[in-house]
Design a protein around this motif. Structure first.
Motif, PDB file in Angstrom:
ATOM      1  N   LYS A 161       0.835  -1.203   0.000  1.00 22.56           N
ATOM      2  CA  LYS A 161       0.000   0.000   0.000  1.00 22.56           C
ATOM      3  C   LYS A 161       0.869   1.252   0.000  1.00 22.56           C
ATOM      4  O   LYS A 161       0.417   2.330  -0.392  1.00 22.56           O
ATOM      5  CB  LYS A 161      -0.920  -0.014   1.222  1.00 22.56           C
ATOM      6  N   GLU A 162       2.080   1.132   0.482  1.00 26.34           N
ATOM      7  CA  GLU A 162       3.060   2.214   0.434  1.00 26.34           C
ATOM      8  C   GLU A 162       4.430   1.585   0.241  1.00 26.34           C
ATOM      9  O   GLU A 162       4.618   0.397   0.499  1.00 26.34           O
ATOM     10  CB  GLU A 162       3.039   3.042   1.721  1.00 26.34           C
ATOM     11  N   PRO A 163       5.425   2.348  -0.275  1.00 29.13           N
ATOM     12  CA  PRO A 163       6.742   1.756  -0.561  1.00 29.13           C
ATOM     13  C   PRO A 163       7.376   1.125   0.675  1.00 29.13           C
ATOM     14  O   PRO A 163       7.505   1.761   1.720  1.00 29.13           O
ATOM     15  CB  PRO A 163       7.555   2.959  -1.044  1.00 29.13           C
ATOM     16  N   ARG A 164       7.762  -0.152   0.532  1.00 34.33           N
ATOM     17  CA  ARG A 164       8.413  -0.848   1.629  1.00 34.33           C
ATOM     18  C   ARG A 164       9.516  -1.750   1.081  1.00 34.33           C
ATOM     19  O   ARG A 164      10.244  -1.371   0.169  1.00 34.33           O
ATOM     20  CB  ARG A 164       7.391  -1.643   2.457  1.00 34.33           C
TER      21      ARG A 164
ATOM     22  N   PHE B  14      15.832  -5.912   4.931  1.00 37.04           N
ATOM     23  CA  PHE B  14      15.811  -4.685   5.710  1.00 37.04           C
ATOM     24  C   PHE B  14      16.296  -3.566   4.813  1.00 37.04           C
ATOM     25  O   PHE B  14      17.204  -3.750   4.012  1.00 37.04           O
ATOM     26  CB  PHE B  14      16.722  -4.800   6.934  1.00 37.04           C
ATOM     27  N   ASN B  15      15.699  -2.392   4.945  1.00 41.41           N
ATOM     28  CA  ASN B  15      16.110  -1.281   4.102  1.00 41.41           C
ATOM     29  C   ASN B  15      16.029   0.017   4.885  1.00 41.41           C
ATOM     30  O   ASN B  15      15.318   0.118   5.888  1.00 41.41           O
ATOM     31  CB  ASN B  15      15.261  -1.219   2.836  1.00 41.41           C
ATOM     32  N   VAL B  16      16.773   0.999   4.421  1.00 43.00           N
ATOM     33  CA  VAL B  16      16.828   2.290   5.089  1.00 43.00           C
ATOM     34  C   VAL B  16      16.466   3.384   4.102  1.00 43.00           C
ATOM     35  O   VAL B  16      16.527   3.200   2.885  1.00 43.00           O
ATOM     36  CB  VAL B  16      18.227   2.555   5.679  1.00 43.00           C
ATOM     37  N   ASN B  17      16.099   4.530   4.643  1.00 42.84           N
ATOM     38  CA  ASN B  17      15.688   5.666   3.834  1.00 42.84           C
ATOM     39  C   ASN B  17      16.802   6.705   3.837  1.00 42.84           C
ATOM     40  O   ASN B  17      17.148   7.254   4.879  1.00 42.84           O
ATOM     41  CB  ASN B  17      14.392   6.254   4.413  1.00 42.84           C
ATOM     42  N   ILE B  18      17.395   6.953   2.670  1.00 41.02           N
ATOM     43  CA  ILE B  18      18.439   7.960   2.536  1.00 41.02           C
ATOM     44  C   ILE B  18      17.962   8.983   1.519  1.00 41.02           C
ATOM     45  O   ILE B  18      17.753   8.652   0.351  1.00 41.02           O
ATOM     46  CB  ILE B  18      19.772   7.349   2.075  1.00 41.02           C
ATOM     47  N   ASP B  19      17.775  10.229   1.967  1.00 40.15           N
ATOM     48  CA  ASP B  19      17.320  11.302   1.071  1.00 40.15           C
ATOM     49  C   ASP B  19      16.066  10.888   0.315  1.00 40.15           C
ATOM     50  O   ASP B  19      15.960  11.052  -0.904  1.00 40.15           O
ATOM     51  CB  ASP B  19      18.434  11.695   0.087  1.00 40.15           C
ATOM     52  N   GLU B  20      15.102  10.333   1.066  1.00 38.48           N
ATOM     53  CA  GLU B  20      13.795   9.960   0.508  1.00 38.48           C
ATOM     54  C   GLU B  20      13.867   8.816  -0.495  1.00 38.48           C
ATOM     55  O   GLU B  20      12.953   8.629  -1.295  1.00 38.48           O
ATOM     56  CB  GLU B  20      13.119  11.183  -0.142  1.00 38.48           C
ATOM     57  N   GLU B  21      14.946   8.029  -0.490  1.00 34.85           N
ATOM     58  CA  GLU B  21      15.042   6.881  -1.369  1.00 34.85           C
ATOM     59  C   GLU B  21      15.402   5.651  -0.546  1.00 34.85           C
ATOM     60  O   GLU B  21      16.257   5.713   0.341  1.00 34.85           O
ATOM     61  CB  GLU B  21      16.093   7.113  -2.456  1.00 34.85           C
ATOM     62  N   LEU B  22      14.738   4.517  -0.841  1.00 34.39           N
ATOM     63  CA  LEU B  22      14.968   3.296  -0.096  1.00 34.39           C
ATOM     64  C   LEU B  22      16.208   2.575  -0.601  1.00 34.39           C
ATOM     65  O   LEU B  22      16.412   2.438  -1.802  1.00 34.39           O
ATOM     66  CB  LEU B  22      13.757   2.369  -0.205  1.00 34.39           C
TER      67      LEU B  22
ATOM     68  N   THR C 279      14.345  -1.125  -6.337  1.00 33.43           N
ATOM     69  CA  THR C 279      15.196   0.060  -6.496  1.00 33.43           C
ATOM     70  C   THR C 279      16.656  -0.333  -6.604  1.00 33.43           C
ATOM     71  O   THR C 279      17.374   0.094  -7.511  1.00 33.43           O
ATOM     72  CB  THR C 279      15.003   1.018  -5.301  1.00 33.43           C
ATOM     73  N   ILE C 280      17.103  -1.185  -5.684  1.00 38.82           N
ATOM     74  CA  ILE C 280      18.523  -1.546  -5.687  1.00 38.82           C
ATOM     75  C   ILE C 280      18.851  -2.467  -6.854  1.00 38.82           C
ATOM     76  O   ILE C 280      19.946  -2.398  -7.439  1.00 38.82           O
ATOM     77  CB  ILE C 280      18.937  -2.175  -4.343  1.00 38.82           C
ATOM     78  N   LEU C 281      17.909  -3.326  -7.264  1.00 42.52           N
ATOM     79  CA  LEU C 281      18.168  -4.191  -8.398  1.00 42.52           C
ATOM     80  C   LEU C 281      18.374  -3.377  -9.672  1.00 42.52           C
ATOM     81  O   LEU C 281      19.258  -3.666 -10.482  1.00 42.52           O
ATOM     82  CB  LEU C 281      17.014  -5.182  -8.596  1.00 42.52           C
ATOM     83  N   GLU C 282      17.556  -2.337  -9.843  1.00 41.29           N
ATOM     84  CA  GLU C 282      17.720  -1.490 -11.027  1.00 41.29           C
ATOM     85  C   GLU C 282      19.031  -0.730 -10.976  1.00 41.29           C
ATOM     86  O   GLU C 282      19.705  -0.535 -11.994  1.00 41.29           O
ATOM     87  CB  GLU C 282      16.536  -0.521 -11.148  1.00 41.29           C
ATOM     88  N   LYS C 283      19.415  -0.284  -9.786  1.00 44.95           N
ATOM     89  CA  LYS C 283      20.690   0.423  -9.658  1.00 44.95           C
ATOM     90  C   LYS C 283      21.864  -0.503  -9.978  1.00 44.95           C
ATOM     91  O   LYS C 283      22.836  -0.107 -10.626  1.00 44.95           O
ATOM     92  CB  LYS C 283      20.848   0.997  -8.241  1.00 44.95           C
ATOM     93  N   ILE C 284      21.771  -1.747  -9.509  1.00 44.83           N
ATOM     94  CA  ILE C 284      22.832  -2.712  -9.785  1.00 44.83           C
ATOM     95  C   ILE C 284      22.978  -2.922 -11.287  1.00 44.83           C
ATOM     96  O   ILE C 284      24.089  -2.960 -11.824  1.00 44.83           O
ATOM     97  CB  ILE C 284      22.530  -4.048  -9.078  1.00 44.83           C
ATOM     98  N   LEU C 285      21.857  -3.020 -11.966  1.00 42.28           N
ATOM     99  CA  LEU C 285      21.898  -3.320 -13.395  1.00 42.28           C
ATOM    100  C   LEU C 285      22.294  -2.119 -14.250  1.00 42.28           C
ATOM    101  O   LEU C 285      22.952  -2.264 -15.276  1.00 42.28           O
ATOM    102  CB  LEU C 285      20.530  -3.838 -13.850  1.00 42.28           C
ATOM    103  N   PHE C 286      21.906  -0.908 -13.815  1.00 41.48           N
ATOM    104  CA  PHE C 286      22.045   0.230 -14.722  1.00 41.48           C
ATOM    105  C   PHE C 286      22.920   1.372 -14.202  1.00 41.48           C
ATOM    106  O   PHE C 286      23.473   2.134 -14.995  1.00 41.48           O
ATOM    107  CB  PHE C 286      20.665   0.790 -15.064  1.00 41.48           C
ATOM    108  N   ASP C 287      23.042   1.534 -12.887  1.00 44.96           N
ATOM    109  CA  ASP C 287      23.678   2.745 -12.364  1.00 44.96           C
ATOM    110  C   ASP C 287      25.093   2.552 -11.838  1.00 44.96           C
ATOM    111  O   ASP C 287      25.870   3.508 -11.795  1.00 44.96           O
ATOM    112  CB  ASP C 287      22.827   3.347 -11.235  1.00 44.96           C
TER     113      ASP C 287
END
Length: 313
Positions: free
Chosen positions: A227-230, A292-300, A237-245
Motif C-alpha cells: 500500500k506504500e513503498p516498503r 531490511f532497508n533504510v531511507n536515505i534522502d527519501e530513497e529506499l 530500487t537496488i536491483l535497477e541500480k545494480i543493473l544500470f547505475d
C-alpha cells in the motif's frame, strides 16, 4: 597473498549480537549516539552521586536520571560516538517509542569497528558453493591437510566517523549501526589452500546477475501488494541500480555482505528460495523475500551491497 578491496554501495550492518538500550548503554548527544563505557561512565555517575544505593529504582527512573544529567559525561566516558541520521532522531523522539529505542550494535573490538573474516568467508561460501568433488574452499574432509586451509583476515579498523545509526523500515522497526555507503576497506587471503581464484572470479561474474534475475519477477509480486513503498520497493530500487547505475569496470564484482540483504542473495545457485506460510494472506505459502532497508534522502536502499576487486600479489 591476495588482497580483497571492498567499497560499500549501500549501508552495511554486521551485528555482534548486542542490543544497546537508551540511556543505559547509549545516550544522545546532539546528532550523535554515544556508547557508554561501563567502567568509566560508572565512575562519573558515582562521583556525581546520581543514585541513592540504599533504594530500589525502576528502569524508567534510571533512564530519566541519566537523560537529565547526561551533561556530566565526556569523551572519556564513551567507547565510541557515531552519527545519528535524521530519520532515526525523528523516530526515537516520537511518542510511545520506549520499547523501540534499542540499537543493534555493529561488531567492534573495544570500540574499534571492523569487518570480520567470518562474514567475508561466509559470503564466498555462498557464491562458490561447496563442491564435494572440487573442494573449492580448501579442505578435503577425507584427506585433510593443514596447508589446504583457506585463511582470510579481518579488515583493518574502520573509523567511527564512517558509521551511522539508521531506523530500518521493516516492522517490527529496528535501529542499526551501519557502515555508510562509499567507504573502502580491505581483507587479505593469507593462505588460499585449494581455493581456485579463477573459479572464484568466474562465479563472482555470474553470481549477482543470476540472483537478480531470480529475484526480480518474485519481488514484483510483493510490490503489487504494498500500500506504500516498503521492502519490495527497496528491492526493485537496488536491483535497477545494480543493473544500470553502478557501471562496474572489468574485474569489479558486486557482492552482498552481512545482515539484511534478503534470502535471494544468501542462497547457493541451485537452491530454491524457501517458502513460508503467511497467516495474513490466507495461509498461502510465499517465497521468503525478507529484507531490511533504510531511507536515505527519501530513497529506499537495501542493506549490504559492496563492490569488490581482487588483487593477486
Amino acid at each position: 597473498m591476495i588482497t580483497l578491496n571492498f567499497e560499500t554501495l549501500t549501508p552495511l550492518h554486521i551485528s555482534n549480537g548486542n542490543q544497546l538500550s537508551y540511556n543505559l548503554d547509549y545516550i544522545l548527544i546532539d546528532n550523535y549516539v554515544a556508547k557508554l563505557n561501563n567502567s568509566n561512565a560508572s565512575k562519573v555517575i558515582a562521583k556525581a552521586n546520581l543514585f541513592d544505593f540504599k533504594r530500589d529504582y525502576k528502569f524508567v527512573d534510571i533512564i530519566k536520571i541519566i537523560e537529565k544529567n547526561k551533561h556530566i559525561f565526556s569523551d572519556e566516558s564513551f567507547d565510541y560516538k557515531v552519527s545519528a541520521v535524521e530519520t532515526f532522531l525523528d523516530f526515537i523522539k516520537g511518542e510511545k517509542r520506549d520499547g523501540q529505542k534499542f540499537i543493534q550494535e555493529f561488531i567492534n573490538s573495544n570500540g574499534n569497528f571492523y569487518i570480520p573474516a567470518s562474514s567475508i568467508k561466509g559470503m564466498f561460501t555462498t557464491i562458490l558453493h561447496r563442491d564435494p568433488d572440487k573442494n573449492p574452499l580448501g579442505i578435503n574432509p577425507n584427506q585433510a591437510k593443514i596447508e589446504d586451509k583457506f585463511v582470510i583476515t579481518d579488515s583493518e579498523y574502520i573509523g567511527s566517523e564512517n558509521f551511522s545509526v539508521e531506523a530500518v523500515n521493516r516492522p517490527p522497526s529496528i535501529n542499526l549501526i551501519t557502515l555508510d555507503p562509499g567507504v573502502e576497506f580491505t581483507s587479505q587471503i593469507r593462505s588460499k589452500g585449494n581455493l581456485n581464484i579463477s573459479i572464484l572470479r568466474k562465479k563472482l561474474e555470474n553470481y549477482s546477475e543470476n540472483q537478480i534475475n531470480k529475484a526480480r519477477p518474485l519481488v514484483r509480486k510483493f510490490k503489487e501488494m504494498e500500500k506504500e513503498p516498503r521492502g519490495a520497493t527497496a528491492y526493485l530500487t537496488i536491483l535497477e541500480k545494480i543493473l544500470f547505475d553502478f557501471n562496474l569496470e572489468k574485474n569489479e564484482y558486486l557482492v552482498n555482505l552481512g545482515f539484511g540483504g534478503g534470502s535471494y542473495f544468501k542462497l547457493y545457485d541451485d537452491v530454491e528460495i524457501p517458502k513460508f506460510k503467511n497467516p495474513g494472506r490466507n495461509k498461502r505459502l510465499e517465497e521468503a523475500h525478507t529484507t531490511f532497508n533504510v531511507n536515505i534522502d527519501e530513497e529506499l536502499y537495501q542493506l549490504g551491497w559492496c563492490k569488490l576487486t581482487i588483487e593477486e600479489n
